[in-house]
Scaffold this motif. Structure first.
Motif, PDB file in Angstrom:
ATOM      1  N   GLY A 131       6.147  -1.686  16.519  1.00  0.00           N
ATOM      2  CA  GLY A 131       4.962  -1.337  15.850  1.00  0.00           C
ATOM      3  C   GLY A 131       4.549  -1.897  14.787  1.00  0.00           C
ATOM      4  O   GLY A 131       5.229  -2.963  13.675  1.00  0.00           O
ATOM      5  N   ASN A 132       2.819  -1.884  14.689  1.00  0.00           N
ATOM      6  CA  ASN A 132       1.968  -3.142  13.385  1.00  0.00           C
ATOM      7  C   ASN A 132       1.430  -2.577  12.203  1.00  0.00           C
ATOM      8  O   ASN A 132       0.824  -3.008  11.692  1.00  0.00           O
ATOM      9  CB  ASN A 132       2.177  -3.774  14.230  1.00  0.00           C
ATOM     10  N   GLN A 133       1.635  -0.947  12.921  1.00  0.00           N
ATOM     11  CA  GLN A 133       1.116   0.431  11.699  1.00  0.00           C
ATOM     12  C   GLN A 133       2.675   0.848  11.084  1.00  0.00           C
ATOM     13  O   GLN A 133       3.570   1.134  11.748  1.00  0.00           O
ATOM     14  CB  GLN A 133      -0.151   1.182  12.358  1.00  0.00           C
ATOM     15  N   THR A 148       0.925  -0.859  -0.226  1.00  0.00           N
ATOM     16  CA  THR A 148      -0.335   0.157   0.136  1.00  0.00           C
ATOM     17  C   THR A 148       0.672   1.068  -0.262  1.00  0.00           C
ATOM     18  O   THR A 148       1.088   1.439   0.601  1.00  0.00           O
ATOM     19  CB  THR A 148      -0.891  -0.145   1.484  1.00  0.00           C
ATOM     20  N   ILE A 149       0.965   2.537  -0.816  1.00  0.00           N
ATOM     21  CA  ILE A 149       1.814   3.301  -0.865  1.00  0.00           C
ATOM     22  C   ILE A 149       0.665   4.296  -0.239  1.00  0.00           C
ATOM     23  O   ILE A 149       0.199   4.783  -0.015  1.00  0.00           O
ATOM     24  CB  ILE A 149       1.245   3.744  -2.351  1.00  0.00           C
ATOM     25  N   SER A 150       2.072   4.904   1.025  1.00  0.00           N
ATOM     26  CA  SER A 150       1.775   5.787   2.023  1.00  0.00           C
ATOM     27  C   SER A 150       3.092   6.736   2.467  1.00  0.00           C
ATOM     28  O   SER A 150       4.165   6.126   1.397  1.00  0.00           O
ATOM     29  CB  SER A 150       1.289   4.961   3.171  1.00  0.00           C
ATOM     30  N   GLN A 151       2.558   7.880   2.635  1.00  0.00           N
ATOM     31  CA  GLN A 151       4.228   8.683   2.934  1.00  0.00           C
ATOM     32  C   GLN A 151       5.082   7.820   3.550  1.00  0.00           C
ATOM     33  O   GLN A 151       6.166   8.088   3.263  1.00  0.00           O
ATOM     34  CB  GLN A 151       3.569  10.256   3.784  1.00  0.00           C
ATOM     35  N   SER A 164       0.522  -1.941   5.105  1.00  0.00           N
ATOM     36  CA  SER A 164      -0.576  -0.256   5.736  1.00  0.00           C
ATOM     37  C   SER A 164      -1.838  -1.301   6.748  1.00  0.00           C
ATOM     38  O   SER A 164      -1.409  -2.152   6.026  1.00  0.00           O
ATOM     39  CB  SER A 164      -0.925   0.300   4.985  1.00  0.00           C
ATOM     40  N   ASP A 165      -2.753  -1.005   6.963  1.00  0.00           N
ATOM     41  CA  ASP A 165      -3.477  -1.117   7.533  1.00  0.00           C
ATOM     42  C   ASP A 165      -4.487  -1.245   6.112  1.00  0.00           C
ATOM     43  O   ASP A 165      -5.778  -1.554   6.158  1.00  0.00           O
ATOM     44  CB  ASP A 165      -3.937  -0.282   8.418  1.00  0.00           C
ATOM     45  N   LEU A 166      -3.901  -0.470   5.262  1.00  0.00           N
ATOM     46  CA  LEU A 166      -5.126  -1.273   3.892  1.00  0.00           C
ATOM     47  C   LEU A 166      -4.551  -2.012   3.088  1.00  0.00           C
ATOM     48  O   LEU A 166      -5.049  -2.580   1.984  1.00  0.00           O
ATOM     49  CB  LEU A 166      -4.803   0.365   2.607  1.00  0.00           C
TER      50      LEU A 166
END
Length: 501
Positions: A293-295, A93-96, A319-321
């Motif tokens: 962390g797992n997020q 999942t693409i995130s910052q 990610s969470d997505l």
């Protein structure tokens, strides 16, 4: 008909361009979504078409100038399709945070990711680029006078309308999420922290605090709080768990809840003034801080992770997505390795917890409550299925907390464990679901406290105070002030009226 003949080649070119773009890039964002019915597929197909239509507008204006198109299109297409490969085959999942991890990863690790299938995928897309440029060279009447110009303007406007109506409608999917994530990565954190110039001391010695930061767990779905289903059978057997069923926060999503929990900000703070960071204060008091962390971190709270003496993010590329996220139990070996009962230590364990999509948050043998959800399209699931899947995540949480406590019991340490969810979850009340919206269920997160035998023996007054507070309404304002009080911190002010210890 004359207009159609005049611009036929342009029309066919853009039809082809959008088809190859949708196959190799856009559809990657939909590939892993679990769907079970024609209605589900129809809903996401319409969403996919709407997304691709908005992309058409940008591709169209990119193609108007031949020099711009011939230079930029090959670069952009190859770059984005390369990213789409990992979305297709690894459910990235693409995130910052993904942008940050990618840019800061050592080059030798990146080289290890280059595989034969990935190289073949790139070669295929290079072939597509060459063919596309040949078609483009044959294009006639490619100008702003074309009727497609108006359609392209409508396409770009559709993106703005969709994002204004519901932020993230398009921007959470390829290719938009790349630009949005890069922008978030480059932005400065809006949270301003107060500098600590004076000396900070603690009056405690060898006190360890384990803070399990949960996700989307509502208090009234815990068996230990009177819920009729057996969601916490392991914790139920313990006589040393103190539960707080009446916790409260109006901050119902992680990005705004976590910064409030870990600073001296109030629940109604606008953050116009600098705040004290709990992690920074503890560091200054020579208390070792850990973050496991797992997020994938969000911009709003990554500063606390970076401030921690030790920090490790499990499975940072999902990610969470994602539908392939690691289970929270993978956090435990890292915790065991870094736990030290012989020093003052504060450890944050950040779970993925009960975040939607529920079925990827727990192993199969915790699928006790059935039937469960089968589609990501919520209307295709029954209320019973939604709640069963959610309750299975609570059952897994029960196991996770119990395993953490079992490890602490082996240490004979002076330890207190605090489990606190960042917010609750709405499960069908007023026909609403999930969180990031107001409602009693989303504003009532679960909170549990366990203390070691050594801690109870040394601080009986704290145990007494906790029990006297457990049924009161407890705002999440309490956390920062209570932790400083627990460590008997001197040199920085805190509000003793908010302390539960």
């Amino acid at each position: 008909m004359e207009v159609l003949k005049t611009y036929k080649s342009q029309l066919l070119f853009h039809l082809y361009l959008n088809i190859i773009f949708s196959i190799f890039i856009t559809f990657a964002s939909y590939y892993h979504i679990p769907l079970i019915s024609f209605t589900d597929s129809g809903f996401y197909f319409v969403h996919f078409i709407a997304l691709q239509f908005s992309i058409f507008g940008f591709l169209y204006f990119l193609s108007i100038n031949k020099y711009v198109f011939k230079i930029l299109f090959p670069i952009l297409y190859l770059f984005i399709s390369g990213i789409a490969y990992w979305v297709y085959f690894q459910d990235i999942t693409i995130s910052q945070s993904i942008i940050q991890v990618s840019l800061e990863t050592k080059i030798d690790i990146v080289i290890d990711l280059i595989s034969f299938p990935f190289v073949m995928y790139l070669i295929l897309n290079i072939t597509v680029i060459i063919f596309t440029l040949r078609l483009y060279n044959k294009l006639k009447n490619n100008s702003l006078k074309s009727p497609l110009t108006l359609l392209a303007l409508l396409a770009i406007i559709s993106h703005s309308l969709a994002e204004n109506y519901r932020p993230g409608t398009f921007n959470r999917r390829l290719p938009y999420n790349i630009a949005v994530s890069l922008q978030e990565y480059l932005e400065k954190n809006t949270l301003i922290l107060k500098p600590i110039n004076n000396k900070i001391n603690t009056q405690r010695d060898k006190l360890t605090v384990v803070f399990i930061l949960g996700e989307s767990v509502r208090a009234n779905h815990l068996q230990i709080n009177g819920y009729t289903k057996k969601t916490t059978p392991l914790l139920q057997q313990r006589k040393d768990i103190i539960s707080f069923p009446n916790t409260y926060t109006p901050l119902t999503y992680t990005a705004i809840s976590v910064p409030q929990i870990l600073t001296d900000a109030t629940l109604t703070d606008n953050y116009s003034q600098p705040k004290h960071s709990l992690i920074q204060v503890l560091n200054q008091a020579n208390i070792k801080t850990n973050w496991i962390g797992n997020q994938t971190p969000e911009k709003s709270y990554e500063i606390f992770i970076n401030q921690s003496s030790f920090h490790e993010i499990l499975d940072p590329f999902h990610s969470d997505l994602s539908f392939q996220k690691e289970y929270d139990e993978k956090l435990l070996p890292v915790f065991k390795k870094n736990f030290n009962p012989r020093i003052n230590q504060f450890t944050t364990i950040h779970m993925i917890g009960s975040h939607w999509w529920y079925e990827t948050r727990y192993p199969e043998h915790f699928r006790v409550f059935k039937p469960v959800i089968k589609s990501k399209y919520i209307p295709s699931n029954t209320k019973e299925e939604m709640i069963n899947s959610y309750d299975n995540t609570i059952l897994y949480l029960d196991y996770f907390i119990n395993e953490t406590i079992k490890e602490l019991e082996k240490q004979n340490s002076n330890t207190i464990l605090i489990y606190l969810s960042d917010h609750g979850e709405i499960l069908g009340e007023e026909n609403l679901w999930l969180h990031a919206q107001q409602g009693k269920a989303s504003e009532n997160p679960a909170m549990l406290i366990w203390c070691s035998s050594k801690f109870k023996k040394e601080y009986p007054n704290i145990i007494s105070n906790l029990k006297s507070h457990q049924n009161l309404k407890t705002n999440l304002d309490f956390f920062y002030h209570s932790i400083l009080n627990l460590y008997q911190i001197e040199g920085v002010p805190y509000d003793k009226s908010k302390v539960i210890f």
